[in-house]
Design an enzyme around this catalytic site. Structure first.
Site, PDB file in Angstrom:
ATOM      1  CE  LYS A   1     -25.342  49.589 -16.612  1.00 27.20           C
ATOM      2  NZ  LYS A   1     -25.604  50.685 -15.677  1.00 27.20           N
TER       3      LYS A   1
ATOM      4  CE  LYS B   1     -28.463  47.526 -15.284  1.00 28.31           C
ATOM      5  NZ  LYS B   1     -28.040  48.825 -14.886  1.00 28.31           N
TER       6      LYS B   1
END
Ligand SMILES: NCc1[nH]cc(CCC(=O)O)c1CC(=O)O
Ligand SMILES: [Mg+2]
Length: 353
Positions: free
Chosen positions: A221, A275
């Site tokens: 992330k 992400k």
């Protein structure tokens, strides 16, 4: 005979026999356009398909009853009271979307330095999980684990002297995961990027006998500008102090993503996530090729907002851009996508038969 990409090498540089070309045509043996000449032909050679099984639909929750509130920076996305979230869960089920994800907007009066509301077994997320699983036990429910919806400073962890504490935060995240799992959540998805949280959560779940609760780790992330509208939706945009670069990844790195994913798998993650999505498709591909794990991508709020805003301005065909962007995740090797477009895309897919 040496074969490369489907055509014998020996035939490659050979031009046609004298005189076979019709006048005024190029002397081409290979014409890739033949396979695109009609819809049936394109369907025959199509390499990737998007189905409703590939979609996870993130929903925003808000306290109250029969309440739906527009998120200004995400046209078409609303914050929903629990009863409305149950209705959307039903819609997801009818659209054969396998899983929904829940994110709370926490009343400012319930936010504090420690994010205590995160571990309240009766917080908004837990209420919604119970209500949804009671009516629709067949739909998958994913819950995000991180403290940012609950902290007054908007960070994902505990802070001391301006530093985000790792190990102390992990202890709280384990408790947060446990209240969610006990409420009936199927997939625990830690998005906090603390080190060691997957192992700690797995151990906590197992000790409580919650052996079947899955973990989808937000493994790679990145610290990203594309989370802006999400922070608006959960109400942390205004209060967030500084940025998240001491725990979320530097967008310049991909080797590091592989190390992060490797750790989370070793710690017990059942599925991994990259992400944001579209700007990081190279990372999705590397992760999938390297680990062959169920790999998901999050098409985040900013990606949604860009497409929705351009479409609302008439600058692009929103529906086509949506479908093209979702298919890109499949091409990059993702097994599924968290996307705010999920219901619209599912409707489109089902109307195509
Ligand atoms: N840790 C919380 C969290 N979980 C998912 C998102 C972003 C999702 C989106 O932008 O759609 C964020 C925001 C952040 O890390 O600041
Ligand atoms: Mg990590």
């Amino acid at each position: 005979m040496a074969i490369k990409y489907g055509r014998p090498i020996e035939l490659r540089e050979v031009s046609r026999r004298e005189g076979t070309a019709v006048p005024h045509t190029l002397d081409l043996t290979v014409r890739p356009r033949r396979n695109r000449k009609a819809e049936w032909a394109r369907r025959m050679v199509r390499e990737n398909v998007l189905t409703t099984d590939d979609l996870i639909w993130p929903l925003f929750l808000i306290d109250g009853n029969n309440k739906r509130e527009q998120v200004a920076s995400m046209p078409g996305v609303e914050r929903l009271s629990v009863d409305q979230a149950v209705r959307e869960a039903e819609r997801a089920m009818k659209l054969t979307i396998p899983c929904i994800a829940l994110f709370p907007y926490t009343e400012p009066s319930l936010r504090d330095e420690e994010g205590s509301e995160a571990t309240n077994p009766n917080n908004l997320v837990c209420q919604a999980v119970r209500a949804i699983k009671k009516e629709f036990p067949e739909i998958g429910v994913l819950c995000d684990v991180a403290l940012d919806p609950f902290t007054s400073h908007g960070h994902d962890g505990l802070i001391s002297d301006g530093k985000i504490l790792n190990d102390e935060t992990v202890a709280v995240l384990v408790r947060q995961a446990l209240v969610q799992a006990e409420a009936g959540c199927d997939i625990i998805a830690p998005s906090d990027m603390m080190d060691g949280r997957v192992a700690a959560i797995r151990e906590g779940l197992d000790r409580s006998g919650l052996l079947d609760v899955q973990i989808m780790a937000y493994a790679a992330k990145y610290a990203s500008a594309f989370y802006g509208p999400f922070r608006d939706a959960i109400g942390s945009a205004k209060t967030l102090t500084g940025d998240k670069r001491t725990y979320q990844m530097d967008s310049a790195n991909t080797d590091e993503a592989l190390r992060e994913v490797e750790l989370d798998i070793a710690e017990g993650a059942d599925m991994v996530m990259v992400k944001p999505g579209m700007p990081y498709l190279d990372v999705v591909r590397r992760v999938k090729d390297t680990f062959a794990m169920p790999t998901f991508a999050y098409q985040v709020s900013g990606e949604y907002a860009m497409i929705a805003a351009a479409a609302n301005n008439g600058w692009l065909d929103g529906e086509r851009a949506m479908m093209e962007s979702l298919l890109a995740f499949k091409r990059a090797g993702a097994d599924g996508v968290l996307s705010y477009f999920a219901p619209k895309a599912a409707e489109k897919l089902r109307s195509q038969g």
